[in-house]
Design a protein around this motif. Structure first.
Motif, mmCIF file in Angstrom:
data_model
loop_
_atom_site.group_PDB
_atom_site.id
_atom_site.type_symbol
_atom_site.label_atom_id
_atom_site.label_comp_id
_atom_site.label_asym_id
_atom_site.label_seq_id
_atom_site.Cartn_x
_atom_site.Cartn_y
_atom_site.Cartn_z
ATOM 1 N N PRO A 62 0.515 -1.140 0.309
ATOM 2 C CA PRO A 62 0.170 0.126 0.038
ATOM 3 C C PRO A 62 0.345 1.403 0.689
ATOM 4 C CG PRO A 62 -0.995 -1.792 1.121
ATOM 5 C CD PRO A 62 -0.189 -2.293 1.705
ATOM 6 N N VAL A 63 1.943 0.828 0.488
ATOM 7 C CA VAL A 63 2.806 2.649 0.643
ATOM 8 C C VAL A 63 3.803 2.986 -0.433
ATOM 9 C CG1 VAL A 63 2.151 2.476 2.984
ATOM 10 C CG2 VAL A 63 4.307 1.867 2.672
ATOM 11 N N LEU A 85 0.188 11.579 0.667
ATOM 12 C CA LEU A 85 -0.519 11.028 1.761
ATOM 13 C C LEU A 85 -2.290 10.889 1.862
ATOM 14 C CD1 LEU A 85 1.051 12.007 4.750
ATOM 15 C CD2 LEU A 85 0.972 10.138 4.460
ATOM 16 N N LYS A 86 -3.032 9.818 1.637
ATOM 17 C CA LYS A 86 -4.406 9.131 1.250
ATOM 18 C C LYS A 86 -5.639 8.866 2.773
ATOM 19 C CE LYS A 86 -2.948 6.486 -2.568
ATOM 20 N NZ LYS A 86 -2.992 4.861 -3.435
ATOM 21 N N PRO A 87 -6.022 9.272 3.323
ATOM 22 C CA PRO A 87 -6.577 9.270 4.255
ATOM 23 C C PRO A 87 -6.432 7.658 5.034
ATOM 24 C CG PRO A 87 -8.445 9.955 3.358
ATOM 25 C CD PRO A 87 -7.272 10.086 1.817
ATOM 26 N N GLU A 88 -6.673 6.740 3.916
ATOM 27 C CA GLU A 88 -6.467 5.877 4.709
ATOM 28 C C GLU A 88 -4.764 5.766 5.273
ATOM 29 O OE1 GLU A 88 -7.843 6.212 1.686
ATOM 30 O OE2 GLU A 88 -6.742 4.785 0.279
ATOM 31 N N ASP A 89 -3.785 6.377 4.795
ATOM 32 C CA ASP A 89 -2.496 5.885 5.820
ATOM 33 C C ASP A 89 -2.494 7.024 7.226
ATOM 34 O OD1 ASP A 89 -1.237 7.594 2.736
ATOM 35 O OD2 ASP A 89 -1.374 5.668 3.619
ATOM 36 N N THR A 90 -3.888 7.397 7.850
ATOM 37 C CA THR A 90 -4.639 7.422 8.953
ATOM 38 C C THR A 90 -4.181 6.630 9.439
ATOM 39 O OG1 THR A 90 -5.519 9.275 8.399
ATOM 40 C CG2 THR A 90 -6.198 8.602 10.646
ATOM 41 N N ALA A 91 -2.741 6.045 11.384
ATOM 42 C CA ALA A 91 -2.923 5.663 11.372
ATOM 43 C C ALA A 91 -1.949 6.595 13.281
ATOM 44 C CB ALA A 91 -2.070 4.310 11.580
#
Length: 122
Positions: A62-63, A85-91
């Motif tokens: 994914p990265v 960066l994408k919202p799904e990288d939020t962590a």
């Protein structure tokens, strides 16, 4: 043993960049494989990237192409440059260390930092 402290997280918009840092204290930093993992709410901790003492990096699918892991053995620091960066990288992003042998399994790493929050808004 090394101790790890992450920094550099924050709140950004989609498409932006961030650079995370992980400072290690202790001896023989160059003997350690350094890794980044991340954990989103309600999900398991997942592998992001790791880097060998010589600088060779391996990435989760994914990265790939967006994140770059690097290390400065003279400064006992590992970095994670995150672009596009994408919202799904939020962590919460965690730095981890393991002597000599690389692994993508969190359970194989005995040394962890406290984590740094990365939030990407859409």
């Amino acid at each position: 043993q090394v101790q790890l402290v992450e920094s550099g997280g924050g709140l950004v918009q989609a498409g932006a960049s961030l650079r995370l840092s992980c400072a290690a204290s202790g001896r023989s930093f160059s003997d350690y494989v350094m890794a980044w993992f991340r954990q989103a709410p309600g999900k398991e901790r997942e592998f992001v990237a790791h880097i060998l003492r010589g600088g060779f990096g391996t990435y989760a699918d994914p990265v790939k192409g967006r994140f770059t892991i690097s290390r400065d053995n003279a400064k006992n620091t590992v970095y994670l440059q995150m672009n596009s960066l994408k919202p799904e990288d939020t962590a919460v992003y965690y730095c981890a260390a393991r002597r000599f042998l690389p692994s993508i399994r969190p359970d194989d790493y005995a040394t962890w930092g406290q984590g740094t929050q990365v939030t990407v808004s859409s």
